[in-house]
Design a protein around this motif. Structure first.
Motif, PDB file in Angstrom:
ATOM      1  N   THR B 125       0.824  -1.210   0.000  1.00  0.00           N
ATOM      2  CA  THR B 125       0.000   0.000   0.000  1.00  0.00           C
ATOM      3  C   THR B 125       0.859   1.261   0.000  1.00  0.00           C
ATOM      4  O   THR B 125       0.510   2.262  -0.640  1.00  0.00           O
ATOM      5  N   ASP B 218       1.275  -5.290   3.641  1.00  0.00           N
ATOM      6  CA  ASP B 218       1.311  -4.082   4.451  1.00  0.00           C
ATOM      7  C   ASP B 218       1.791  -4.272   5.880  1.00  0.00           C
ATOM      8  O   ASP B 218       1.151  -3.831   6.842  1.00  0.00           O
ATOM      9  N   ARG B 245      -5.217   4.596   3.701  1.00  0.00           N
ATOM     10  CA  ARG B 245      -5.266   3.254   3.128  1.00  0.00           C
ATOM     11  C   ARG B 245      -6.534   3.058   2.278  1.00  0.00           C
ATOM     12  O   ARG B 245      -7.615   3.445   2.659  1.00  0.00           O
TER      13      ARG B 245
END
Lengths: 247, 247
Positions: B125, B218, B245
């Motif tokens: 991410t 992540d 996110r």
């Protein structure tokens, strides 16, 4: 057990061993589709060559010339890369010298193989049956587009992999990738390919009918095979001895 | 609009333009996973080099050496290619010279890029947010395995593609292939990869825990970036300014 591998572009072909294997050359849009169509419609043989000059030289010797570059018929040649032009009755019994952007290059770069055959959706089941019936390892060589991989050839490689019987094993990630694409797209190949770079390139050329035809399964029960420098029709007993169609 | 392309193996990198672009180098098992882990755990920098000899030469200058060949720690080196070994507190603040079978080669072959960053599932991410926040075209370079494509790097490329926002477009079949694989496999990456050549190779090495970790999304919010010849942590404001996110 027989091994099957997929080479996704001719630029990677040196990483694979062709020697001792049956190589299936794949250029769905449109070289190997045209070759299948030509052989199925009575063309005696096709001579794949790398350059326009070689193709011209063979024309001077009396062969018919077919040349495609960047999707279009190359200047000075009668035949290009539309499968429909190979259904012409005047071509029956003739030999055609052919050069294309990607497909003929893939054939020429696979010359170490024990046998080179031509694959397309048009003769998909004939190819699968033949591969299942013979005893050698198999290498599927996708023509791609100018060195890069393309969706339609990868998809066809996946279709072949998917049709091989339990005597085959594969342990290369290209084969898994191709088969995954095929599983994802098999029920609507055209829609899946709509975003592909090649289909978009060809859409500009107004050859929608060509693309439709190139994606048809099992129109012909023939396999073009390279004997010496010429692609000819494989003897029918080779093709037919395993001609029970699989679902 | 920004363009994004995927180069599925370093052997095809010459077909792509890196100049003017951000290149993301991807070697999930395990080079770029290790690099992300190292930088996230306080390693000051990593110097990627192509050969064991270059790595030894830097060791003689006092750097720590990390070298992997064919999945194993190369003889005479302390560090190999397990991400857990980069969590060692004794490495904090240190510079490590590193060479691996595929990953460091992919970095070195992308040197024309405007910027080279390191991608792994561990910082997925962070990478996606950074690519969305900056203004350049993007090239994802998969390390593959000895020139061939591999599933895990292709899968990660697809994950990044899938996370890019509407300011990106892609028109290359490698990107569609990668994204299709990711859509197919995202809910069970490990099972999908179980058949991959690399995972099977690594299974022989008993590094199940490594593989598990390499596929985690992540874990870290850092991006290793190449500055000069060293991979260092990207300034946090670059990473954080888009750190909301996405689902």
């Amino acid at each position: 057990m027989k091994n099957v591998e997929v080479c996704l572009t001719p630029d990677l072909v040196d990483l694979y061993v062709a020697k001792g294997k049956v190589v299936v050359v794949i250029d769905i849009l449109r070289a190997t589709t045209c070759m299948t169509t030509a052989i199925a419609n009575g063309v005696k043989s096709l001579i794949p060559v790398a350059t326009l000059d070689e193709c011209r030289a063979l024309c001077k010797k009396g062969y018919i010339g077919a040349a495609e570059r960047d999707g279009k018929t190359a200047e000075g040649f009668d035949l290009g890369n539309s499968p429909f032009s190979y259904m012409d009755k005047n071509l029956a019994g003739k030999t055609i010298a052919v050069t294309t952007t990607n497909g003929t290059q893939a054939i020429l770069r696979s010359k170490d193989a024990d046998e080179i055959i031509i694959g397309s959706f048009l003769n998909k089941t004939a190819v699968i049956n033949y591969l299942n019936s013979q005893s050698k390892d198999v290498l599927l060589v996708c023509a791609g587009w100018k060195g890069k991989i393309n969706l339609e050839d990868t998809l066809y490689a996946g279709a072949v992999i998917d049709g091989l019987d339990e005597n085959f094993f594969f342990e290369n990630d290209s084969a898994i990738t191709a088969q995954t694409l095929y599983k994802f797209a098999k029920n609507n190949k055209r829609a899946f390919l709509e975003n592909s770079s090649h289909v978009r390139r060809l859409n500009h050329l107004n050859i929608d009918k060509d693309i439709e035809f190139c994606l048809k399964d099992d129109v012909y029960n023939v396999i073009p095979v390279l004997r010496g420098n010429e692609l000819v029709m494989m003897e029918m007993e080779e093709v037919e001895k395993t001609a029970v169609r699989r679902k």
